[in-house]
Design a protein around this motif. Sequence first.
Motif, PDB file in Angstrom:
ATOM      1  N   GLY A 272       0.799  -1.209   0.000  1.00 62.89           N
ATOM      2  CA  GLY A 272       0.000   0.000   0.000  1.00 62.89           C
ATOM      3  C   GLY A 272       0.837   1.266   0.000  1.00 62.89           C
ATOM      4  O   GLY A 272       0.580   2.197  -0.788  1.00 62.89           O
ATOM      5  N   SER A 273       1.848   1.331   0.847  1.00 65.46           N
ATOM      6  CA  SER A 273       2.656   2.543   0.945  1.00 65.46           C
ATOM      7  C   SER A 273       3.444   2.810  -0.327  1.00 65.46           C
ATOM      8  O   SER A 273       3.614   3.968  -0.736  1.00 65.46           O
ATOM      9  CB  SER A 273       3.596   2.447   2.152  1.00 65.46           C
ATOM     10  N   ARG A 274       3.904   1.763  -0.978  1.00 73.15           N
ATOM     11  CA  ARG A 274       4.680   1.946  -2.202  1.00 73.15           C
ATOM     12  C   ARG A 274       3.802   2.319  -3.395  1.00 73.15           C
ATOM     13  O   ARG A 274       4.291   2.854  -4.390  1.00 73.15           O
ATOM     14  CB  ARG A 274       5.487   0.681  -2.510  1.00 73.15           C
ATOM     15  N   ARG A 277       1.840   6.951  -4.156  1.00 73.74           N
ATOM     16  CA  ARG A 277       2.098   8.037  -5.112  1.00 73.74           C
ATOM     17  C   ARG A 277       1.459   7.730  -6.465  1.00 73.74           C
ATOM     18  O   ARG A 277       0.855   8.605  -7.100  1.00 73.74           O
ATOM     19  CB  ARG A 277       3.609   8.237  -5.261  1.00 73.74           C
ATOM     20  N   ARG A 278       1.584   6.478  -6.911  1.00 80.88           N
ATOM     21  CA  ARG A 278       1.030   6.099  -8.212  1.00 80.88           C
ATOM     22  C   ARG A 278      -0.501   6.163  -8.208  1.00 80.88           C
ATOM     23  O   ARG A 278      -1.119   6.633  -9.168  1.00 80.88           O
ATOM     24  CB  ARG A 278       1.505   4.691  -8.574  1.00 80.88           C
ATOM     25  N   VAL A 279      -1.111   5.688  -7.129  1.00 74.60           N
ATOM     26  CA  VAL A 279      -2.572   5.672  -7.053  1.00 74.60           C
ATOM     27  C   VAL A 279      -3.125   7.094  -7.015  1.00 74.60           C
ATOM     28  O   VAL A 279      -4.129   7.404  -7.667  1.00 74.60           O
ATOM     29  CB  VAL A 279      -3.033   4.870  -5.823  1.00 74.60           C
ATOM     30  N   GLY A 284      -6.479  10.428  -8.192  1.00 77.07           N
ATOM     31  CA  GLY A 284      -6.742  11.654  -7.456  1.00 77.07           C
ATOM     32  C   GLY A 284      -6.882  11.415  -5.969  1.00 77.07           C
ATOM     33  O   GLY A 284      -7.309  10.349  -5.524  1.00 77.07           O
ATOM     34  N   ARG A 285      -6.520  12.427  -5.208  1.00 74.75           N
ATOM     35  CA  ARG A 285      -6.508  12.300  -3.753  1.00 74.75           C
ATOM     36  C   ARG A 285      -7.915  12.133  -3.181  1.00 74.75           C
ATOM     37  O   ARG A 285      -8.123  11.331  -2.252  1.00 74.75           O
ATOM     38  CB  ARG A 285      -5.831  13.521  -3.134  1.00 74.75           C
ATOM     39  N   SER A 328      -2.157   1.499   4.848  1.00 75.38           N
ATOM     40  CA  SER A 328      -0.831   1.926   4.414  1.00 75.38           C
ATOM     41  C   SER A 328      -0.881   2.768   3.153  1.00 75.38           C
ATOM     42  O   SER A 328       0.041   3.547   2.883  1.00 75.38           O
ATOM     43  CB  SER A 328       0.068   0.707   4.194  1.00 75.38           C
ATOM     44  N   LEU A 329      -1.945   2.626   2.369  1.00 75.22           N
ATOM     45  CA  LEU A 329      -2.123   3.495   1.211  1.00 75.22           C
ATOM     46  C   LEU A 329      -2.736   4.825   1.638  1.00 75.22           C
ATOM     47  O   LEU A 329      -2.348   5.894   1.158  1.00 75.22           O
ATOM     48  CB  LEU A 329      -3.016   2.793   0.193  1.00 75.22           C
TER      49      LEU A 329
END
Length: 412
Positions: A272-274, A277-279, A284-285, A328-329
């Motif tokens: 999730g953490s990695r 940025r891509r997601v 969009g946030r 984590s995302l």
Amino acid sequence: MTGGKRLGRRFGWLWAAYAVSAYGSGLGFGALPLIAVLVLHAGPVEVSALSAVGPAVGALIAVPLAPWVEFRRKRPVMIATDLVRFAAMATIPVAYAVGGLGFVQLLVVSIVVAAARIAFGAASGAYLKALVRPDDLLVANARFESTNWSSIAIGPPLGGAAVGRFGPVTTVVADAASYLLSALSITAIRGREEAPLRSGGNPVRAGAVLDGWRHILGDPGLRALYLNNMLVAGLIMATEPVLAVLLLRQLHFAPWQYGLAFAAPCLGGLIGSRLARRVVARHGRDRVFRTVGTLRAVWLIGLAFVRPGVVGLVTVMAVELAIIVNMSLFNPVLATYRLERTPKHLVARTLSAWSIGQQASIAVCTALGGLLAAATGPRTALAVAGLLILATPLLLPRAGAPAAVPPAAAPL
């Protein structure tokens, strides 16, 4: 992805400090409740009280500390809070060795560590915002998030094995040492840190302790996320001591199994953490907040159906994996948004207010969960937490909600 981009030597030392402390805490995951259960033979109410009262009182102590952190250079504050945590944790193995360890001491240590953790987090967040470019904040926060989950994936199994072989306070020694190493890493950061600007002769006016909450509640996006985060964190963490009693006492899981049940799913935190940025770049946030924020909440109810043996172990791991991938995302995106929405002179107080609210929610939910578990049993308490958390997505920011402009007032 979080890897590949260089953020500089000074960030490297800050990341190293975070990593060594995170891995120490991973080894000591659940150490105080574990000691309370295995050494002091504490029941659900006592274990829940340990997990609730410590963070609650620590949060109260941290309230007046927020302006103090805001108006001081952040590196000395981080070093000081690391040393305080080292000293507090080190008292446990000493007391155990001489046969004087008691529940009150565990409670006091929990309070001190909780207050110091909030102050450290406020200082490190403010320092990070000044250290890296705005475009790199998500990368930096994702690296911290990835490190956090990898430390929990590796630490608890090793900690459980160490407890089984060397005794219940072994992991506390490692956790204490990690704070000392963190302080040394922060000391190694070079470069001049500017002193925070102040106006007037008194650096802290009477209402300064509330400025963090004023900022959060005045921003519609931050307000919604703050309320959502308090309840999600409170309900998830309230299950930890109850689940410890269920797994260790009623279902007779070994300490290493207890550690593995929480450690293996944390590998999902690396995923999730990695991907954060891509997601965000693709979807969009706002969509991340709404979709992933909802997915964090739907799995907790599964803990109420844990059974003995391998099936029970797999159930806990599956539930935790689903929660952790989404958390984590979500977390680095939230941390980045919070820093972006907060002016420099309010960062420490805003992060303190955020942490204090979260700790207070955890304390209240944990205390109520412990009382409910004592009255009805651990499974009922887990089921209630799982049902209540299903309502938390209603508090997420609505699509198209207006965003307040961060105030541009001069620092105090």
